[in-house]
Design a protein around this motif. Structure first.
Motif, PDB file in Angstrom:
ATOM      1  N   HIS A   2      -2.026   9.728   9.037  1.00  7.29           N
ATOM      2  CA  HIS A   2      -0.605   9.569   8.699  1.00  7.29           C
ATOM      3  C   HIS A   2       0.315   9.680   9.906  1.00  7.29           C
ATOM      4  O   HIS A   2       1.476  10.035   9.783  1.00  7.29           O
ATOM      5  CB  HIS A   2      -0.183  10.557   7.610  1.00  7.29           C
ATOM      6  N   ASP A  31       0.829  -1.194   0.000  1.00  5.58           N
ATOM      7  CA  ASP A  31       0.000   0.000   0.000  1.00  5.58           C
ATOM      8  C   ASP A  31       0.872   1.255   0.000  1.00  5.58           C
ATOM      9  O   ASP A  31       0.592   2.217  -0.727  1.00  5.58           O
ATOM     10  CB  ASP A  31      -0.933  -0.009   1.205  1.00  5.58           C
ATOM     11  N   ARG A  65       1.221   4.171  -3.023  1.00  8.76           N
ATOM     12  CA  ARG A  65       1.021   5.603  -2.769  1.00  8.76           C
ATOM     13  C   ARG A  65       2.318   6.391  -2.878  1.00  8.76           C
ATOM     14  O   ARG A  65       2.364   7.561  -2.512  1.00  8.76           O
ATOM     15  CB  ARG A  65       0.424   5.800  -1.379  1.00  8.76           C
ATOM     16  N   GLU A  85      -3.467   5.286   8.119  1.00  9.10           N
ATOM     17  CA  GLU A  85      -3.856   5.797   6.807  1.00  9.10           C
ATOM     18  C   GLU A  85      -4.850   6.947   6.903  1.00  9.10           C
ATOM     19  O   GLU A  85      -5.074   7.658   5.946  1.00  9.10           O
ATOM     20  CB  GLU A  85      -4.409   4.694   5.922  1.00  9.10           C
TER      21      GLU A  85
END
Length: 66
Positions: A46, A27, A31, A43
């Motif tokens: 952050h 993931d 990104r 997520e």
């Protein structure tokens, strides 16, 4: 018999954690983020934490649904 069950539980837990870590790395790569080994990133906001248990606690406390 209980030692076999304990072994299976530990093996399953290691497999799940390994899978979760691999998914987190994939993931992050998708990104275009780089996360060092041993760092978990929320997520939603952050925030970086060093342990999975800390991430779960952060999610429970900071992002709990009312």
């Amino acid at each position: 018999m209980s030692s076999v069950i304990g072994y299976c539980r530990r093996a399953w837990r290691r497999a799940v954690l390994t899978y979760a870590l691999a998914c987190a790395r994939d993931d992050a790569a998708a990104r275009e983020l780089t996360a060092p080994a041993g760092v978990w990133i929320c997520e939603r906001c952050h925030e970086a934490v060093l342990e999975l248990a800390s991430l779960r606690e952060h999610l429970r406390v900071a992002h709990a649904m009312p």
